[in-house]
Design a protein around this motif. Structure first.
Motif, mmCIF file in Angstrom:
data_model
loop_
_atom_site.group_PDB
_atom_site.id
_atom_site.type_symbol
_atom_site.label_atom_id
_atom_site.label_comp_id
_atom_site.label_asym_id
_atom_site.label_seq_id
_atom_site.Cartn_x
_atom_site.Cartn_y
_atom_site.Cartn_z
ATOM 1 N N GLU A 1 32.000 42.475 47.543
ATOM 2 C CA GLU A 1 32.524 42.581 46.191
ATOM 3 C C GLU A 1 33.992 42.985 46.179
ATOM 4 N N ALA A 2 34.357 43.932 47.045
ATOM 5 C CA ALA A 2 35.757 44.351 47.131
ATOM 6 C C ALA A 2 36.627 43.215 47.663
ATOM 7 N N SER A 3 36.100 42.466 48.627
ATOM 8 C CA SER A 3 36.844 41.334 49.180
ATOM 9 C C SER A 3 37.079 40.271 48.124
ATOM 10 N N ARG A 4 36.072 40.003 47.325
ATOM 11 C CA ARG A 4 36.222 38.997 46.270
ATOM 12 C C ARG A 4 37.223 39.446 45.216
ATOM 13 N N ALA A 5 37.162 40.723 44.830
ATOM 14 C CA ALA A 5 38.115 41.236 43.847
ATOM 15 C C ALA A 5 39.540 41.120 44.367
ATOM 16 N N MET A 6 39.748 41.464 45.623
ATOM 17 C CA MET A 6 41.076 41.370 46.218
ATOM 18 C C MET A 6 41.562 39.926 46.227
ATOM 19 N N ARG A 7 40.668 39.011 46.555
ATOM 20 C CA ARG A 7 41.049 37.594 46.591
ATOM 21 C C ARG A 7 41.369 37.079 45.193
ATOM 22 N N GLU A 8 40.589 37.474 44.195
ATOM 23 C CA GLU A 8 40.832 37.026 42.824
ATOM 24 C C GLU A 8 42.150 37.573 42.280
ATOM 25 N N ALA A 9 42.584 38.707 42.810
ATOM 26 C CA ALA A 9 43.823 39.339 42.334
ATOM 27 C C ALA A 9 45.031 38.964 43.184
ATOM 28 N N LEU A 10 44.866 38.072 44.129
ATOM 29 C CA LEU A 10 45.910 37.810 45.124
ATOM 30 C C LEU A 10 47.248 37.417 44.495
ATOM 31 N N ALA A 11 47.213 36.587 43.468
ATOM 32 C CA ALA A 11 48.462 36.171 42.829
ATOM 33 C C ALA A 11 49.205 37.366 42.253
ATOM 34 N N LEU A 12 48.473 38.332 41.702
ATOM 35 C CA LEU A 12 49.087 39.540 41.160
ATOM 36 C C LEU A 12 49.624 40.423 42.279
ATOM 37 N N LEU A 13 48.886 40.504 43.377
ATOM 38 C CA LEU A 13 49.289 41.360 44.490
ATOM 39 C C LEU A 13 50.564 40.835 45.153
ATOM 40 N N VAL A 14 50.648 39.530 45.314
ATOM 41 C CA VAL A 14 51.821 38.929 45.950
ATOM 42 C C VAL A 14 53.081 39.212 45.138
ATOM 43 N N ALA A 15 52.958 39.195 43.822
ATOM 44 C CA ALA A 15 54.124 39.380 42.947
ATOM 45 C C ALA A 15 54.476 40.845 42.711
ATOM 46 N N ALA A 16 53.574 41.767 43.053
ATOM 47 C CA ALA A 16 53.802 43.183 42.785
ATOM 48 C C ALA A 16 54.842 43.771 43.737
ATOM 49 N N GLU A 17 55.481 44.848 43.277
ATOM 50 C CA GLU A 17 56.465 45.530 44.110
ATOM 51 C C GLU A 17 55.807 46.481 45.104
ATOM 52 N N ASP A 18 54.677 47.045 44.726
ATOM 53 C CA ASP A 18 54.003 48.013 45.584
ATOM 54 C C ASP A 18 52.500 47.877 45.404
ATOM 55 N N VAL A 19 51.784 47.702 46.499
ATOM 56 C CA VAL A 19 50.326 47.599 46.468
ATOM 57 C C VAL A 19 49.753 48.653 47.412
ATOM 58 N N ARG A 20 48.817 49.435 46.906
ATOM 59 C CA ARG A 20 48.170 50.463 47.719
ATOM 60 C C ARG A 20 46.703 50.113 47.926
ATOM 61 N N LEU A 21 46.326 50.020 49.177
ATOM 62 C CA LEU A 21 44.937 49.771 49.555
ATOM 63 C C LEU A 21 44.304 51.138 49.798
ATOM 64 N N VAL A 22 43.346 51.516 48.956
ATOM 65 C CA VAL A 22 42.814 52.877 48.974
ATOM 66 C C VAL A 22 41.384 52.892 49.503
ATOM 67 N N LEU A 23 41.137 53.744 50.502
ATOM 68 C CA LEU A 23 39.809 53.925 51.070
ATOM 69 C C LEU A 23 39.427 55.388 50.914
ATOM 70 N N VAL A 24 38.216 55.642 50.448
ATOM 71 C CA VAL A 24 37.715 57.003 50.284
ATOM 72 C C VAL A 24 36.664 57.269 51.355
ATOM 73 N N ASP A 25 36.874 58.313 52.149
ATOM 74 C CA ASP A 25 35.965 58.658 53.249
ATOM 75 C C ASP A 25 35.648 57.438 54.117
ATOM 76 N N PRO A 26 36.680 56.754 54.634
ATOM 77 C CA PRO A 26 36.410 55.552 55.445
ATOM 78 C C PRO A 26 35.657 55.893 56.726
ATOM 79 N N VAL A 27 34.843 54.950 57.171
ATOM 80 C CA VAL A 27 34.031 55.127 58.374
ATOM 81 C C VAL A 27 34.488 54.120 59.425
ATOM 82 N N GLU A 28 34.841 54.599 60.590
ATOM 83 C CA GLU A 28 35.282 53.719 61.669
ATOM 84 C C GLU A 28 34.089 53.013 62.302
ATOM 85 N N GLY A 29 34.354 51.836 62.867
ATOM 86 C CA GLY A 29 33.309 51.108 63.565
ATOM 87 C C GLY A 29 33.208 49.669 63.090
ATOM 88 N N GLU A 30 32.801 48.790 63.988
ATOM 89 C CA GLU A 30 32.720 47.364 63.680
ATOM 90 C C GLU A 30 31.772 47.080 62.529
#
Length: 278
Positions: free
Chosen positions: A165-194
Protein backbone atom coordinates in the motif's frame (compact mmCIF):
# COMPACT_ATOMS: atom_id res chain seq x y z
CA UNK A 1 1.97 9.91 -13.96
CA UNK A 2 0.40 13.26 -14.81
CA UNK A 3 -3.05 13.98 -13.39
CA UNK A 4 -5.37 14.74 -16.30
CA UNK A 5 -8.76 14.16 -14.65
CA UNK A 6 -9.74 15.18 -11.11
CA UNK A 7 -12.97 13.86 -9.59
CA UNK A 8 -14.81 15.34 -6.62
CA UNK A 9 -17.96 14.15 -4.91
CA UNK A 10 -20.70 16.33 -3.45
CA UNK A 11 -24.13 15.82 -1.92
CA UNK A 12 -27.42 17.57 -2.60
CA UNK A 13 -27.06 19.90 0.38
CA UNK A 14 -24.19 21.96 1.73
CA UNK A 15 -21.92 24.60 0.27
CA UNK A 16 -19.75 24.85 -2.80
CA UNK A 17 -16.33 24.94 -1.13
CA UNK A 18 -15.36 21.46 -2.27
CA UNK A 19 -16.34 22.25 -5.86
CA UNK A 20 -14.32 25.47 -5.85
CA UNK A 21 -11.37 23.68 -4.25
CA UNK A 22 -11.38 20.91 -6.87
CA UNK A 23 -11.74 23.52 -9.61
CA UNK A 24 -8.73 25.42 -8.26
CA UNK A 25 -6.63 22.26 -8.13
CA UNK A 26 -7.69 21.28 -11.65
CA UNK A 27 -6.83 24.73 -12.99
CA UNK A 28 -3.47 24.61 -11.20
CA UNK A 29 -2.33 21.57 -13.20
CA UNK A 30 -4.47 21.97 -16.33
CA UNK A 31 -6.66 18.95 -15.54
CA UNK A 32 -10.28 18.20 -16.43
CA UNK A 33 -12.69 18.37 -13.49
CA UNK A 34 -15.45 15.82 -13.06
CA UNK A 35 -18.10 16.42 -10.41
CA UNK A 36 -20.33 13.58 -9.23
CA UNK A 37 -23.43 14.71 -7.31
CA UNK A 38 -24.74 11.96 -5.05
CA UNK A 39 -28.09 11.59 -3.30
CA UNK A 40 -28.39 8.51 -1.10
CA UNK A 41 -31.64 6.59 -1.54
CA UNK A 42 -33.38 4.85 1.31
CA UNK A 43 -34.21 1.20 0.57
CA UNK A 44 -37.85 0.40 -0.32
CA UNK A 45 -40.10 -0.54 2.62
CA UNK A 46 -40.65 -4.25 3.24
CA UNK A 47 -42.77 -6.37 5.53
CA UNK A 48 -46.14 -5.49 7.04
CA UNK A 49 -45.72 -1.75 6.49
CA UNK A 50 -44.63 -1.96 2.87
CA UNK A 51 -48.04 -1.26 1.32
CA UNK A 52 -49.09 1.76 3.43
CA UNK A 53 -45.57 3.23 3.27
CA UNK A 54 -45.08 2.79 -0.47
CA UNK A 55 -46.78 6.06 -1.46
CA UNK A 56 -44.79 8.06 1.09
CA UNK A 57 -41.58 6.35 0.00
CA UNK A 58 -42.27 7.17 -3.64
CA UNK A 59 -42.96 10.81 -2.79
CA UNK A 60 -39.75 11.07 -0.80
CA UNK A 61 -37.85 9.41 -3.62
CA UNK A 62 -39.21 11.89 -6.17
CA UNK A 63 -38.31 14.79 -3.87
CA UNK A 64 -34.74 13.43 -3.63
CA UNK A 65 -34.50 13.19 -7.41
CA UNK A 66 -35.78 16.75 -7.82
CA UNK A 67 -33.18 18.05 -5.34
CA UNK A 68 -30.49 16.05 -7.12
CA UNK A 69 -31.36 17.58 -10.49
CA UNK A 70 -31.49 21.08 -9.01
CA UNK A 71 -28.08 20.64 -7.35
CA UNK A 72 -26.58 19.30 -10.57
CA UNK A 73 -27.86 22.29 -12.52
CA UNK A 74 -26.58 24.73 -9.87
CA UNK A 75 -23.08 23.23 -10.02
CA UNK A 76 -23.10 23.37 -13.82
CA UNK A 77 -23.94 27.08 -13.56
CA UNK A 78 -21.17 27.57 -11.00
CA UNK A 79 -18.55 25.96 -13.25
CA UNK A 80 -19.71 27.53 -16.53
CA UNK A 81 -17.79 30.83 -16.22
CA UNK A 82 -14.60 29.15 -14.98
CA UNK A 83 -11.73 28.68 -17.38
CA UNK A 84 -11.47 24.93 -16.89
CA UNK A 85 -12.75 21.85 -18.67
CA UNK A 86 -15.47 20.26 -16.56
CA UNK A 87 -18.45 17.93 -16.51
CA UNK A 88 -21.18 17.31 -13.92
CA UNK A 89 -23.10 14.06 -13.52
CA UNK A 90 -25.29 12.62 -10.79
CA UNK A 91 -26.32 9.32 -9.26
CA UNK A 92 -29.01 8.12 -6.84
CA UNK A 93 -27.84 4.80 -5.36
CA UNK A 94 -29.16 3.00 -2.32
CA UNK A 95 -26.93 3.62 0.67
CA UNK A 96 -25.65 0.04 0.77
CA UNK A 97 -24.27 0.28 -2.76
CA UNK A 98 -23.04 3.86 -2.79
CA UNK A 99 -19.35 3.07 -2.17
CA UNK A 100 -19.26 0.69 -5.14
CA UNK A 101 -20.97 3.23 -7.42
CA UNK A 102 -18.55 5.99 -6.37
CA UNK A 103 -15.57 3.65 -6.69
CA UNK A 104 -16.50 2.65 -10.22
CA UNK A 105 -16.84 6.30 -11.20
CA UNK A 106 -13.45 7.09 -9.65
CA UNK A 107 -11.76 4.53 -11.91
CA UNK A 108 -12.08 7.01 -14.76
CA UNK A 109 -10.23 9.78 -12.94
CA UNK A 110 -6.58 10.12 -11.95
CA UNK A 111 -7.47 11.33 -8.46
CA UNK A 112 -10.50 11.83 -6.23
CA UNK A 113 -10.55 14.97 -4.08
CA UNK A 114 -12.53 15.06 -0.84
CA UNK A 115 -12.79 18.55 0.65
CA UNK A 116 -13.84 19.97 4.05
CA UNK A 117 -17.56 20.11 3.26
CA UNK A 118 -17.77 16.39 2.58
CA UNK A 119 -15.40 15.55 5.44
CA UNK A 120 -17.73 17.32 7.88
CA UNK A 121 -20.55 14.90 7.03
CA UNK A 122 -21.11 11.28 7.90
CA UNK A 123 -22.64 8.71 5.57
CA UNK A 124 -21.65 10.20 2.21
CA UNK A 125 -18.15 10.92 3.53
CA UNK A 126 -17.72 7.29 4.61
CA UNK A 127 -19.10 5.92 1.35
CA UNK A 128 -16.89 8.22 -0.73
CA UNK A 129 -13.68 7.38 1.15
CA UNK A 130 -14.44 3.65 1.12
CA UNK A 131 -15.34 3.65 -2.57
CA UNK A 132 -12.37 5.74 -3.67
CA UNK A 133 -9.87 3.73 -1.65
CA UNK A 134 -11.18 0.18 -2.03
CA UNK A 135 -13.03 0.15 -5.35
CA UNK A 136 -11.20 2.47 -7.72
CA UNK A 137 -7.48 1.67 -7.81
CA UNK A 138 -6.87 5.43 -7.86
CA UNK A 139 -5.47 7.81 -5.22
CA UNK A 140 -7.59 9.88 -2.87
CA UNK A 141 -6.70 13.40 -1.75
CA UNK A 142 -8.22 14.44 1.59
CA UNK A 143 -8.28 18.18 2.32
CA UNK A 144 -9.43 18.98 5.88
CA UNK A 145 -10.87 22.17 7.28
CA UNK A 146 -8.27 24.96 7.35
CA UNK A 147 -5.71 23.16 5.19
CA UNK A 148 -4.17 24.77 2.12
CA UNK A 149 -4.21 22.31 -0.76
CA UNK A 150 -2.00 22.39 -3.81
CA UNK A 151 -1.01 19.89 -6.48
CA UNK A 152 2.34 21.64 -6.71
CA UNK A 153 3.57 21.04 -3.14
CA UNK A 154 7.08 22.15 -2.21
CA UNK A 155 7.53 19.98 0.89
CA UNK A 156 6.14 16.44 0.87
CA UNK A 157 6.32 13.72 3.51
CA UNK A 158 5.97 10.05 2.56
CA UNK A 159 5.03 7.60 5.32
CA UNK A 160 6.99 4.45 4.46
CA UNK A 161 6.85 0.90 5.83
CA UNK A 162 7.74 -1.17 2.73
CA UNK A 163 4.24 -2.58 2.37
CA UNK A 164 2.43 -2.74 -0.97
CA UNK A 165 0.00 0.00 0.00
CA UNK A 166 2.82 2.41 0.82
CA UNK A 167 4.58 1.51 -2.43
CA UNK A 168 1.44 2.18 -4.44
CA UNK A 169 0.85 5.52 -2.72
CA UNK A 170 4.43 6.57 -3.44
CA UNK A 171 4.07 5.57 -7.08
CA UNK A 172 0.75 7.41 -7.47
CA UNK A 173 2.36 10.55 -6.02
CA UNK A 174 5.52 10.33 -8.13
CA UNK A 175 4.72 13.33 -10.32
CA UNK A 176 4.26 15.46 -7.19
CA UNK A 177 7.43 14.11 -5.58
CA UNK A 178 9.58 14.81 -8.64
CA UNK A 179 8.43 18.44 -8.73
CA UNK A 180 8.78 19.05 -4.98
CA UNK A 181 11.71 20.91 -3.46
CA UNK A 182 12.02 18.61 -0.46
CA UNK A 183 10.70 15.09 0.10
CA UNK A 184 11.06 13.24 3.40
CA UNK A 185 10.71 9.48 3.54
CA UNK A 186 9.62 8.75 7.11
CA UNK A 187 9.91 5.38 8.86
CA UNK A 188 8.66 4.78 12.40
CA UNK A 189 10.45 2.04 14.38
CA UNK A 190 11.96 0.52 11.21
CA UNK A 191 13.02 -3.13 11.35
CA UNK A 192 16.17 -4.28 9.57
CA UNK A 193 16.21 -7.46 7.53
CA UNK A 194 15.34 -8.76 4.07
CA UNK A 195 11.86 -9.80 5.21
CA UNK A 196 11.21 -6.38 6.72
CA UNK A 197 12.67 -3.07 5.50
CA UNK A 198 16.09 -4.11 4.22
CA UNK A 199 19.58 -3.95 5.67
CA UNK A 200 19.30 -0.15 5.73
CA UNK A 201 15.58 0.67 6.17
CA UNK A 202 14.37 3.19 3.62
CA UNK A 203 17.47 3.00 1.44
CA UNK A 204 15.84 0.97 -1.35
CA UNK A 205 12.84 3.30 -1.58
CA UNK A 206 15.12 6.35 -1.49
CA UNK A 207 17.25 4.93 -4.31
CA UNK A 208 14.13 4.34 -6.40
CA UNK A 209 13.01 7.92 -5.89
CA UNK A 210 16.45 9.39 -6.58
CA UNK A 211 16.51 7.62 -9.95
CA UNK A 212 13.36 9.56 -10.80
CA UNK A 213 15.00 12.82 -9.81
CA UNK A 214 13.36 13.20 -6.39
CA UNK A 215 15.28 15.21 -3.79
CA UNK A 216 14.92 12.84 -0.86
CA UNK A 217 15.80 12.71 2.84
CA UNK A 218 15.23 9.59 4.95
CA UNK A 219 13.98 10.13 8.53
CA UNK A 220 13.95 7.11 10.85
CA UNK A 221 11.92 7.91 13.96
CA UNK A 222 11.39 6.02 17.25
CA UNK A 223 7.83 5.82 18.53
CA UNK A 224 8.84 5.97 22.20
CA UNK A 225 5.55 4.44 23.21
CA UNK A 226 3.39 6.72 21.08
CA UNK A 227 1.18 5.62 18.19
CA UNK A 228 2.50 5.57 14.63
CA UNK A 229 -0.26 7.95 13.55
CA UNK A 230 0.73 10.45 16.26
CA UNK A 231 4.40 10.32 15.24
CA UNK A 232 3.60 10.74 11.55
CA UNK A 233 1.23 13.66 12.09
CA UNK A 234 3.60 15.46 14.48
CA UNK A 235 6.60 15.05 12.17
CA UNK A 236 4.59 16.35 9.21
CA UNK A 237 3.73 19.49 11.17
CA UNK A 238 7.26 19.94 12.57
CA UNK A 239 8.85 19.71 9.11
CA UNK A 240 6.33 22.05 7.47
CA UNK A 241 4.98 19.45 5.03
CA UNK A 242 2.49 20.69 2.44
CA UNK A 243 1.30 17.15 1.75
CA UNK A 244 1.43 13.73 3.40
CA UNK A 245 1.55 10.63 1.19
CA UNK A 246 0.61 7.29 2.75
CA UNK A 247 -0.87 3.90 2.00
CA UNK A 248 -4.39 3.05 3.11
CA UNK A 249 -4.59 -0.22 4.97
CA UNK A 250 -7.57 -2.46 5.58
CA UNK A 251 -9.46 -5.39 4.11
CA UNK A 252 -12.89 -6.24 2.80
CA UNK A 253 -15.23 -8.77 4.36
CA UNK A 254 -18.37 -9.17 2.29
CA UNK A 255 -19.45 -5.49 1.86
CA UNK A 256 -17.99 -4.20 5.13
CA UNK A 257 -14.86 -2.06 4.90
CA UNK A 258 -12.56 -2.26 7.89
CA UNK A 259 -9.74 0.28 7.99
CA UNK A 260 -6.37 -0.47 9.53
CA UNK A 261 -5.52 1.32 12.79
CA UNK A 262 -3.11 3.93 11.39
CA UNK A 263 -5.37 4.72 8.41
CA UNK A 264 -8.43 5.13 10.64
CA UNK A 265 -6.54 7.37 13.06
CA UNK A 266 -5.25 9.60 10.27
CA UNK A 267 -8.75 10.01 8.87
CA UNK A 268 -10.19 10.96 12.24
CA UNK A 269 -7.86 13.94 12.72
CA UNK A 270 -6.17 15.06 9.52
CA UNK A 271 -3.68 17.89 10.14
CA UNK A 272 -2.88 18.60 6.49
CA UNK A 273 -3.79 17.35 2.99
CA UNK A 274 -3.20 13.60 2.67
CA UNK A 275 -2.79 11.65 -0.56
CA UNK A 276 -3.79 8.03 0.04
CA UNK A 277 -3.75 4.96 -2.17
CA UNK A 278 -4.25 1.25 -1.73
Amino acid sequence: MAYKTVLTITGVSGGDRDIKLAAKLSEEIGAHLSVLVVALAAPPPIGDYAAPMSDTWMEERQADIDRLEQRTAAISDLLAPMEISADVTNTYPEIAWADEIIGRRARYADMTVVGPDLLSGETLKEKTIEGALFSSGRPLLLVPEGATATLRPKNVMVAWDSRIEASRAMREALALLVAAEDVRLVLVDPVEGESFQGEEPGADAATYLVRHGVKITVDRLPSLGRSVAEIVKRHAIDTGADLLVMGAYGHSRLRERIFGGVTKSMLEEVPLPILMAR
